[in-house]
Design a protein around this motif. Structure first.
Motif: not given
Length: 62
Positions: A44-62
């Motif tokens: 569960a912790v691993a899945v949550i971290v993957v989801i958070i990482n994906g959300v953060m990646r989308r929010k990075v402005k180039p």
């Protein structure tokens, strides 16, 4: 979110996951949780971290 903010959050998440896993390991050795429960929580912790990482990646402005 900038690259430096994402880096800071990534380091914070990594340290948090390490602390959670060490805590779970301690609980398992103390007999408070079973190995099966440890596995479920770790997944569960691993899945949550993957989801958070994906959300953060989308929010990075180039």
């Amino acid at each position: 979110m900038t690259q430096s903010q994402r880096l800071k959050y990534s380091i914070l998440i990594a340290v948090s996951v390490l602390a959670i896993m060490l805590g779970l390991s301690w609980l398992q050795n103390a007999g408070a949780i079973t190995e099966k429960m440890f596995q479920y929580i770790a997944i569960a912790v691993a899945v949550i971290v993957v989801i958070i990482n994906g959300v953060m990646r989308r929010k990075v402005k180039p």
